[in-house]
Design a protein around this motif. Sequence first.
Motif, short mmCIF file in Angstrom:
data_model
loop_
_atom_site.label_atom_id
_atom_site.label_comp_id
_atom_site.label_asym_id
_atom_site.label_seq_id
_atom_site.Cartn_x
_atom_site.Cartn_y
_atom_site.Cartn_z
N ASP A 23 9.68 38.28 96.04
CA ASP A 23 9.96 37.43 94.88
C ASP A 23 11.46 37.41 94.63
OD1 ASP A 23 10.49 39.94 93.61
OD2 ASP A 23 8.36 40.10 93.08
N ALA A 24 11.84 36.93 93.44
CA ALA A 24 13.27 36.75 93.13
C ALA A 24 13.73 37.68 92.02
CB ALA A 24 13.53 35.29 92.75
N ASP A 25 13.24 38.91 92.00
CA ASP A 25 13.56 39.78 90.87
C ASP A 25 14.74 40.72 91.10
OD1 ASP A 25 12.50 41.64 92.57
OD2 ASP A 25 11.07 42.49 91.12
N LEU A 26 15.51 40.53 92.18
CA LEU A 26 16.71 41.33 92.39
C LEU A 26 17.71 41.12 91.25
CD1 LEU A 26 17.48 40.90 96.20
CD2 LEU A 26 16.86 43.04 95.06
N MET A 27 18.33 42.20 90.81
CA MET A 27 19.32 42.13 89.75
C MET A 27 20.64 42.72 90.26
SD MET A 27 17.65 40.77 87.22
CE MET A 27 18.82 41.02 85.89
N LEU A 28 21.75 42.12 89.81
CA LEU A 28 23.08 42.65 90.08
C LEU A 28 23.69 43.11 88.76
CD1 LEU A 28 25.60 43.13 91.87
CD2 LEU A 28 26.26 40.76 91.41
N GLU A 29 24.08 44.37 88.70
CA GLU A 29 24.68 44.90 87.48
C GLU A 29 26.12 45.33 87.74
OE1 GLU A 29 22.43 48.06 85.78
OE2 GLU A 29 20.69 46.81 85.33
N LEU A 30 26.98 45.07 86.77
CA LEU A 30 28.34 45.61 86.76
C LEU A 30 28.37 46.65 85.65
CD1 LEU A 30 28.74 42.87 88.28
CD2 LEU A 30 31.06 42.86 87.33
N THR A 31 28.69 47.88 86.01
CA THR A 31 28.66 48.99 85.07
C THR A 31 30.06 49.53 84.84
OG1 THR A 31 26.46 49.60 85.83
CG2 THR A 31 27.67 51.25 84.59
N ASP A 32 30.44 49.67 83.59
CA ASP A 32 31.75 50.18 83.23
C ASP A 32 31.92 51.62 83.72
OD1 ASP A 32 33.38 51.80 80.91
OD2 ASP A 32 34.22 49.82 81.28
N LEU A 33 32.99 51.88 84.47
CA LEU A 33 33.18 53.21 85.04
C LEU A 33 33.48 54.27 83.98
CD1 LEU A 33 35.31 52.51 88.26
CD2 LEU A 33 32.95 53.25 88.13
N GLU A 34 34.19 53.89 82.95
CA GLU A 34 34.60 54.87 81.94
C GLU A 34 33.45 55.30 81.04
OE1 GLU A 34 37.93 55.43 78.37
OE2 GLU A 34 37.92 53.62 79.63
N HIS A 35 32.65 54.31 80.57
CA HIS A 35 31.61 54.61 79.59
C HIS A 35 30.19 54.52 80.16
CE1 HIS A 35 34.79 54.50 76.61
NE2 HIS A 35 35.13 53.29 77.01
N GLY A 36 30.03 53.95 81.35
CA GLY A 36 28.72 53.83 81.96
C GLY A 36 27.88 52.70 81.40
N ALA A 37 28.46 51.89 80.55
CA ALA A 37 27.73 50.78 79.93
C ALA A 37 27.64 49.60 80.89
CB ALA A 37 28.41 50.34 78.64
N THR A 38 26.54 48.85 80.81
CA THR A 38 26.36 47.67 81.65
C THR A 38 27.20 46.52 81.10
OG1 THR A 38 24.13 48.33 82.28
CG2 THR A 38 24.70 46.02 82.57
N VAL A 39 28.12 46.02 81.92
CA VAL A 39 28.98 44.90 81.52
C VAL A 39 28.27 43.57 81.77
CG1 VAL A 39 31.20 43.75 81.92
CG2 VAL A 39 31.03 46.25 82.07
N ILE A 40 27.61 43.47 82.93
CA ILE A 40 26.89 42.26 83.30
C ILE A 40 25.55 42.66 83.92
CG2 ILE A 40 26.78 40.26 84.87
CD1 ILE A 40 29.78 40.09 84.75
N GLU A 41 24.52 41.94 83.59
CA GLU A 41 23.23 42.06 84.28
C GLU A 41 22.86 40.65 84.73
OE1 GLU A 41 19.74 43.20 81.98
OE2 GLU A 41 19.26 44.65 83.56
N TYR A 42 22.91 40.42 86.05
CA TYR A 42 22.79 39.07 86.57
C TYR A 42 21.57 38.94 87.47
CZ TYR A 42 24.06 34.55 88.41
OH TYR A 42 24.04 33.23 88.76
N ARG A 43 20.85 37.83 87.36
CA ARG A 43 19.64 37.59 88.16
C ARG A 43 20.02 37.15 89.57
NH1 ARG A 43 15.33 34.04 85.07
NH2 ARG A 43 14.22 34.59 87.00
N LEU A 44 20.35 38.14 90.38
CA LEU A 44 20.79 37.88 91.75
C LEU A 44 19.69 37.22 92.57
CD1 LEU A 44 22.87 38.29 94.03
CD2 LEU A 44 21.91 40.58 94.35
N GLY A 45 18.45 37.66 92.40
CA GLY A 45 17.34 37.10 93.18
C GLY A 45 17.17 35.61 92.96
N ARG A 46 17.35 35.19 91.71
CA ARG A 46 17.23 33.77 91.40
C ARG A 46 18.32 32.97 92.11
NH1 ARG A 46 19.06 31.76 85.62
NH2 ARG A 46 21.00 32.28 86.68
N LEU A 47 19.53 33.49 92.09
CA LEU A 47 20.65 32.81 92.74
C LEU A 47 20.41 32.68 94.23
CD1 LEU A 47 23.56 31.67 92.49
CD2 LEU A 47 24.36 33.99 92.96
N ILE A 48 19.94 33.76 94.86
CA ILE A 48 19.66 33.71 96.29
C ILE A 48 18.56 32.70 96.60
CG2 ILE A 48 18.78 35.06 98.23
CD1 ILE A 48 20.14 37.51 97.00
N ALA A 49 17.53 32.68 95.76
CA ALA A 49 16.41 31.75 95.98
C ALA A 49 16.88 30.30 95.88
CB ALA A 49 15.31 32.01 94.96
#
Length: 267
Positions: free
Chosen positions: A199-225
């Motif tokens: 399916d298309a449920d792959l996710m791409l996350e960008l995580t802040d190195l200093e605080h560990g917080a998620t900066v972006i959560e992107y639906r990578l699977g949808r883009l690939i599909a």
Amino acid sequence: MKLQKLLPAVAVAFAAACSVRENRGGCPAWMTLCSDGYVAEGCSGMLWCSFSTLQRSAFGRDDFELDSFENRGELVYEIPRAETVFVDVFGGIDAMERHANALLIPECGSCDSLFTGHAWTVISGDEGELAMPLHKDFATLSLVLKGVDASELPFRFVVKGSVDGYCIPGGEPHKGRFECEPVFDGTDTFSLRLPRQPDADLMLELTDLEHGATVIEYRLGRLIAETGFDWSAPDLGDIRLFLTMTELTFTISIEGWDKTENINVNL
């Protein structure tokens, strides 16, 4: 469990166990395992195979060289007669873990560079042959950065999904948690290997190195599909994503695709 068909001692033992004068219905059969002539480019070295029936999972296993698989007649096995026998062949196993019912990706790891073949046979007589292809069963995902020094990024990439390996028998994607940080090549690219996706449920996350917080959560699977990438193709292709970053904008596009998508984010 591998038996060499032409060894006299083995042949005599087999004949003694099941005389030609007897009803041979309960006797085992000989199966010759080989290539049908197709091996995907890049496959080499050692192969591993697993034998299963509907009643018995992974009743036998073996390791052998690709050359033996390609040379018809070198791999001969004793299997149950008149039963459906499933045979799964995997090449390129490195870090993945072999279990009775699955070949699994280690926690936080990348998929191995797998080449696989899956088939079944029923041999009612004394002997038979099973020939199968070996296909490329992984996709290398490359994240190519533009507009920023990749070695100085204030965050890390993480790819998440719901496939953690391959089922045995059959080679279908195995449902489980997948989470992997792509490896930086020292220039501008981060990469990892993905297992086949249902399916298309792959996710791409960008995580802040200093605080560990998620900066972006992107639906990578949808883009690939949306690019038309075919996860059901016998041989999986590779995927190159271009990430163009400016002070406040994150642009993502895929090689061979004339569409881009902009995401506003504080970098």
